[in-house]
Design a protein around this motif. Structure first.
Motif, PDB file in Angstrom:
ATOM      1  N   GLY A 236       0.786  -1.217   0.000  1.00 20.64           N
ATOM      2  CA  GLY A 236       0.000   0.000   0.000  1.00 20.64           C
ATOM      3  C   GLY A 236       0.823   1.275   0.000  1.00 20.64           C
ATOM      4  N   PHE A 237       2.095   1.192  -0.454  1.00 20.25           N
ATOM      5  CA  PHE A 237       2.932   2.393  -0.510  1.00 20.25           C
ATOM      6  C   PHE A 237       3.551   2.540  -1.898  1.00 20.25           C
ATOM      7  CE2 PHE A 237       4.952  -1.133   1.700  1.00 20.25           C
ATOM      8  CZ  PHE A 237       6.068  -1.398   0.914  1.00 20.25           C
ATOM      9  N   LEU A 238       2.709   2.387  -2.924  1.00 16.83           N
ATOM     10  CA  LEU A 238       3.171   2.446  -4.306  1.00 16.83           C
ATOM     11  C   LEU A 238       3.773   3.804  -4.638  1.00 16.83           C
ATOM     12  CD1 LEU A 238       3.428   1.149  -7.095  1.00 16.83           C
ATOM     13  CD2 LEU A 238       1.083   1.893  -7.573  1.00 16.83           C
ATOM     14  N   GLU A 239       3.175   4.860  -4.122  1.00 17.30           N
ATOM     15  CA  GLU A 239       3.682   6.211  -4.400  1.00 17.30           C
ATOM     16  C   GLU A 239       5.130   6.361  -3.944  1.00 17.30           C
ATOM     17  OE1 GLU A 239       3.193  10.373  -2.093  1.00 17.30           O
ATOM     18  OE2 GLU A 239       1.327   9.330  -2.585  1.00 17.30           O
ATOM     19  N   ASP A 240       5.433   5.889  -2.725  1.00 18.44           N
ATOM     20  CA  ASP A 240       6.793   5.985  -2.199  1.00 18.44           C
ATOM     21  C   ASP A 240       7.746   5.111  -3.013  1.00 18.44           C
ATOM     22  OD1 ASP A 240       8.763   6.804  -0.249  1.00 18.44           O
ATOM     23  OD2 ASP A 240       8.630   4.783   0.563  1.00 18.44           O
ATOM     24  N   VAL A 241       7.295   3.947  -3.413  1.00 15.89           N
ATOM     25  CA  VAL A 241       8.134   3.044  -4.210  1.00 15.89           C
ATOM     26  C   VAL A 241       8.501   3.680  -5.539  1.00 15.89           C
ATOM     27  CG1 VAL A 241       8.113   0.886  -5.499  1.00 15.89           C
ATOM     28  CG2 VAL A 241       7.350   0.914  -3.139  1.00 15.89           C
ATOM     29  N   LEU A 242       7.526   4.258  -6.213  1.00 17.39           N
ATOM     30  CA  LEU A 242       7.786   4.868  -7.509  1.00 17.39           C
ATOM     31  C   LEU A 242       8.748   6.041  -7.388  1.00 17.39           C
ATOM     32  CD1 LEU A 242       4.193   4.787  -9.049  1.00 17.39           C
ATOM     33  CD2 LEU A 242       6.171   3.452  -9.806  1.00 17.39           C
ATOM     34  N   HIS A 243       8.624   6.802  -6.320  1.00 16.91           N
ATOM     35  CA  HIS A 243       9.527   7.944  -6.131  1.00 16.91           C
ATOM     36  C   HIS A 243      10.960   7.452  -5.907  1.00 16.91           C
ATOM     37  CE1 HIS A 243      11.433  11.393  -4.142  1.00 16.91           C
ATOM     38  NE2 HIS A 243      10.598  12.117  -4.873  1.00 16.91           N
ATOM     39  N   LYS A 244      11.134   6.450  -5.043  1.00 13.68           N
ATOM     40  CA  LYS A 244      12.472   5.912  -4.796  1.00 13.68           C
ATOM     41  C   LYS A 244      13.023   5.218  -6.037  1.00 13.68           C
ATOM     42  CE  LYS A 244      12.020   5.272   0.190  1.00 13.68           C
ATOM     43  NZ  LYS A 244      12.037   4.305   1.320  1.00 13.68           N
ATOM     44  N   LEU A 245      12.146   4.533  -6.761  1.00 14.93           N
ATOM     45  CA  LEU A 245      12.585   3.856  -7.977  1.00 14.93           C
ATOM     46  C   LEU A 245      13.048   4.859  -9.017  1.00 14.93           C
ATOM     47  CD1 LEU A 245      12.879   1.200  -9.518  1.00 14.93           C
ATOM     48  CD2 LEU A 245      10.471   1.387 -10.170  1.00 14.93           C
ATOM     49  N   GLY A 246      12.298   5.944  -9.176  1.00 11.98           N
ATOM     50  CA  GLY A 246      12.711   6.974 -10.122  1.00 11.98           C
ATOM     51  C   GLY A 246      14.050   7.581  -9.748  1.00 11.98           C
ATOM     52  N   THR A 247      14.245   7.850  -8.450  1.00 14.90           N
ATOM     53  CA  THR A 247      15.530   8.401  -7.995  1.00 14.90           C
ATOM     54  C   THR A 247      16.662   7.430  -8.282  1.00 14.90           C
ATOM     55  OG1 THR A 247      14.400   9.625  -6.243  1.00 14.90           O
ATOM     56  CG2 THR A 247      16.769   9.298  -6.003  1.00 14.90           C
ATOM     57  N   MET A 248      16.445   6.136  -8.031  1.00 12.29           N
ATOM     58  CA  MET A 248      17.477   5.137  -8.263  1.00 12.29           C
ATOM     59  C   MET A 248      17.853   5.051  -9.745  1.00 12.29           C
ATOM     60  SD  MET A 248      17.313   1.007  -7.673  1.00 12.29           S
ATOM     61  CE  MET A 248      16.339   0.784  -9.171  1.00 12.29           C
ATOM     62  N   VAL A 249      16.858   5.011 -10.612  1.00  7.82           N
ATOM     63  CA  VAL A 249      17.129   4.867 -12.048  1.00  7.82           C
ATOM     64  C   VAL A 249      17.849   6.106 -12.577  1.00  7.82           C
ATOM     65  CG1 VAL A 249      16.066   4.584 -14.313  1.00  7.82           C
ATOM     66  CG2 VAL A 249      15.191   3.311 -12.362  1.00  7.82           C
ATOM     67  N   VAL A 250      17.436   7.286 -12.130  1.00  4.46           N
ATOM     68  CA  VAL A 250      18.097   8.512 -12.582  1.00  4.46           C
ATOM     69  C   VAL A 250      19.539   8.553 -12.086  1.00  4.46           C
ATOM     70  CG1 VAL A 250      18.097  11.024 -12.380  1.00  4.46           C
ATOM     71  CG2 VAL A 250      15.961   9.818 -12.829  1.00  4.46           C
ATOM     72  N   LYS A 251      19.782   8.127 -10.843  1.00  9.48           N
ATOM     73  CA  LYS A 251      21.141   8.097 -10.308  1.00  9.48           C
ATOM     74  C   LYS A 251      22.020   7.152 -11.128  1.00  9.48           C
ATOM     75  CE  LYS A 251      21.196  10.703  -6.511  1.00  9.48           C
ATOM     76  NZ  LYS A 251      22.210  11.753  -6.228  1.00  9.48           N
ATOM     77  N   GLN A 252      21.483   5.998 -11.491  1.00  8.87           N
ATOM     78  CA  GLN A 252      22.249   5.061 -12.307  1.00  8.87           C
ATOM     79  C   GLN A 252      22.549   5.655 -13.676  1.00  8.87           C
ATOM     80  OE1 GLN A 252      19.870   1.473 -12.298  1.00  8.87           O
ATOM     81  NE2 GLN A 252      20.904   0.676 -10.482  1.00  8.87           N
ATOM     82  N   ALA A 253      21.587   6.340 -14.254  1.00 12.97           N
ATOM     83  CA  ALA A 253      21.813   6.972 -15.554  1.00 12.97           C
ATOM     84  C   ALA A 253      22.869   8.073 -15.450  1.00 12.97           C
ATOM     85  CB  ALA A 253      20.499   7.546 -16.095  1.00 12.97           C
ATOM     86  N   GLU A 254      22.852   8.819 -14.344  1.00  8.96           N
ATOM     87  CA  GLU A 254      23.857   9.862 -14.157  1.00  8.96           C
ATOM     88  C   GLU A 254      25.251   9.270 -13.999  1.00  8.96           C
ATOM     89  OE1 GLU A 254      22.508  12.042 -10.809  1.00  8.96           O
ATOM     90  OE2 GLU A 254      21.035  13.233 -11.939  1.00  8.96           O
ATOM     91  N   LEU A 255      25.359   8.157 -13.277  1.00  5.79           N
ATOM     92  CA  LEU A 255      26.656   7.500 -13.120  1.00  5.79           C
ATOM     93  C   LEU A 255      27.180   7.020 -14.470  1.00  5.79           C
ATOM     94  CD1 LEU A 255      28.912   6.339 -11.366  1.00  5.79           C
ATOM     95  CD2 LEU A 255      27.489   4.313 -10.997  1.00  5.79           C
ATOM     96  N   ARG A 256      26.296   6.424 -15.261  1.00  7.71           N
ATOM     97  CA  ARG A 256      26.706   5.962 -16.598  1.00  7.71           C
ATOM     98  C   ARG A 256      27.114   7.143 -17.471  1.00  7.71           C
ATOM     99  NH1 ARG A 256      22.282   3.893 -17.730  1.00  7.71           N
ATOM    100  NH2 ARG A 256      22.669   1.881 -16.756  1.00  7.71           N
ATOM    101  N   ALA A 257      26.384   8.256 -17.359  1.00  6.85           N
ATOM    102  CA  ALA A 257      26.717   9.438 -18.154  1.00  6.85           C
ATOM    103  C   ALA A 257      28.062  10.018 -17.734  1.00  6.85           C
ATOM    104  CB  ALA A 257      25.621  10.485 -18.020  1.00  6.85           C
ATOM    105  N   LYS A 258      28.383   9.973 -16.429  1.00  2.00           N
ATOM    106  CA  LYS A 258      29.675  10.462 -15.965  1.00  2.00           C
ATOM    107  C   LYS A 258      30.812   9.632 -16.542  1.00  2.00           C
ATOM    108  CE  LYS A 258      28.253  12.515 -11.555  1.00  2.00           C
ATOM    109  NZ  LYS A 258      28.373  12.404 -10.067  1.00  2.00           N
ATOM    110  N   ILE A 259      30.636   8.320 -16.547  1.00  2.00           N
ATOM    111  CA  ILE A 259      31.680   7.446 -17.081  1.00  2.00           C
ATOM    112  C   ILE A 259      31.892   7.701 -18.562  1.00  2.00           C
ATOM    113  CG2 ILE A 259      32.303   5.037 -17.504  1.00  2.00           C
ATOM    114  CD1 ILE A 259      30.799   4.309 -14.956  1.00  2.00           C
TER     115      ILE A 259
END
Length: 396
Positions: free
Chosen positions: A136-159
């Motif tokens: 029952g906390f889908l909203e929180d999951v989606l927010h954390k998931l979005g942050t995680m995916v963006v962070k991974q994309a930023e790390l890949r972009a830095k490399i």
């Protein structure tokens, strides 16, 4: 009745695959839950969605955050999916959300709808969304998931960004070498044919390289292609692939980067799933395929066996040699303090900041090495051409 292929995780974390006949995907999900299995993917046997171009990870992560913001504002899930499906700036992503909206409208859960398109949604994303729906906390999951995916994309972009300038130098070196050996060197051959007593060995080597590029160019390209294909096929062997992975992990400059990237990805994936209700064993089984490193995958597998046996998580990971001592100590403290999810996210951010500094140092080291290599090639060619000319001048 349709036939569905499913992949699920048992209560012990073991991966289970099979086939079920049911009237809908929702019925398959109910059947798997009655068997105490956690679904990972459910695919209908016939047909399937048409292949589409890959969705950018940054765009996917931002869409998760936007969907979380819509849910926080009180917008129903189906309405939020349709709003994302109407975006014209990213047509491929809009098509994906259109399919999700259609599946949810028919009664499917969001996690089940996402599992129908594993080419877009990784297992980690699906597991986190399902855990959020059940808790029952889908909203929180989606927010954390979005942050995680963006962070991974930023790390890949830095490399990638740090490697742009070295790759430009390599490309310029190849162009300069092609001009030297393909245009400049052949013009000296008629002049040197008149020299008595033969040519120096360095001049002969330069002429051989020039002939390989000009007179025998197609054969050289074919030979390089055959060698490259043979190396590629050989490198796919598990034993050699593991040996290459060990060499990469221990290399002076590449090693810290390879180990850091694998550790950061593991910590961020594992921390995000644990923080959103995914059991530890299931999270380890899902996260091991997202590390992108064969050695880290084996270390996570050993850690899974340790956790199943009631042992701590940290020792098998530390024994792999891929995780630095200070990082292992932080994970051990988080495990004993029962806040492992928060510690893992903090560790991933620490490693990413450290990687940024290591990449900067590595690039500053690579740039002069490439320039020295380019100057060395020019010097060798100059020596190869000047030595015969000095003999010609001495014999006159």
């Amino acid at each position: 009745m349709a036939t569905y292929h499913y992949t699920a995780l048992s209560s012990t974390g073991a991966r289970v695959s099979g086939i079920l006949s049911a009237v809908s995907e929702q019925a398959v999900l109910i059947e798997l839950e009655s068997r105490r299995l956690t679904p990972v993917s459910i695919k209908e046997e016939a047909g399937g969605a048409a292949p589409r171009r890959r969705i950018g990870q940054r765009a996917l992560g931002e869409s998760y955050t936007q969907l979380a913001d819509l849910l926080k504002a009180g917008v129903p899930l189906l309405r939020g999916l349709r709003l994302l499906a109407g975006r014209k700036a990213t047509p491929n992503l809009a098509a994906v959300y259109r399919e999700l909206a259609e599946a949810v409208e028919k009664g499917a859960d969001l996690g089940v709808a996402m599992s129908n398109d594993p080419g877009v949604f990784p297992q980690v994303h699906i597991a986190m969304v399902r855990a959020g729906e059940k808790g029952g906390f889908l909203e929180d999951v989606l927010h954390k998931l979005g942050t995680m995916v963006v962070k991974q994309a930023e790390l890949r972009a830095k490399i990638v960004g740090n490697l742009v300038y070295p790759m430009v130098l390599v490309a310029m070196g190849l162009v300069v070498g092609g001009v030297i050996f393909g245009v400049f060197v052949p013009k000296f051959r008629p002049m040197f044919d008149k020299i008595q007593g033969g040519l120096p060995w360095i001049t002969k080597a330069v002429f051989v390289a020039s002939d390989a590029l000009t007179m025998y160019g197609p054969l050289t390209a074919l030979g390089l292609g055959v060698v490259g294909f043979a190396v590629w096929r050989t490198a796919k062997r598990p034993a050699l692939r593991d040996r290459i992975a060990r060499w990469q992990a221990r290399a002076p400059v590449i090693g810290p980067i390879v180990r850091g990237v694998a550790t950061a990805r593991l910590c961020r994936l594992l921390g995000a799933m644990l923080g959103n209700g995914v059991p530890l064993i299931a999270a380890l089984q899902i996260a091991k395929d997202g590390t992108g490193n064969a050695l880290m995958r084996a270390a996570v597998e050993n850690a899974s066996e340790s956790v199943r046996a009631g042992q701590p998580l940290t020792p098998p990971l530390a024994a792999s040699g891929l995780i630095d001592d200070d990082i292992a100590e932080m994970i051990a403290v988080g495990e004993s303090a029962n806040n492992l999810d928060d510690v893992l996210v903090t560790v991933s951010e620490t490693i990413e900041n450290r990687l940024d500094r290591v990449l900067g140092v590595a690039v500053r080291l690579i740039e002069p090495l490439l320039l020295v290599a380019l100057a060395g090639i020019v010097g060798i060619v100059a020596a190869a051409l000047l030595l015969p000319m000095s003999r010609m001048g001495g014999s006159m």
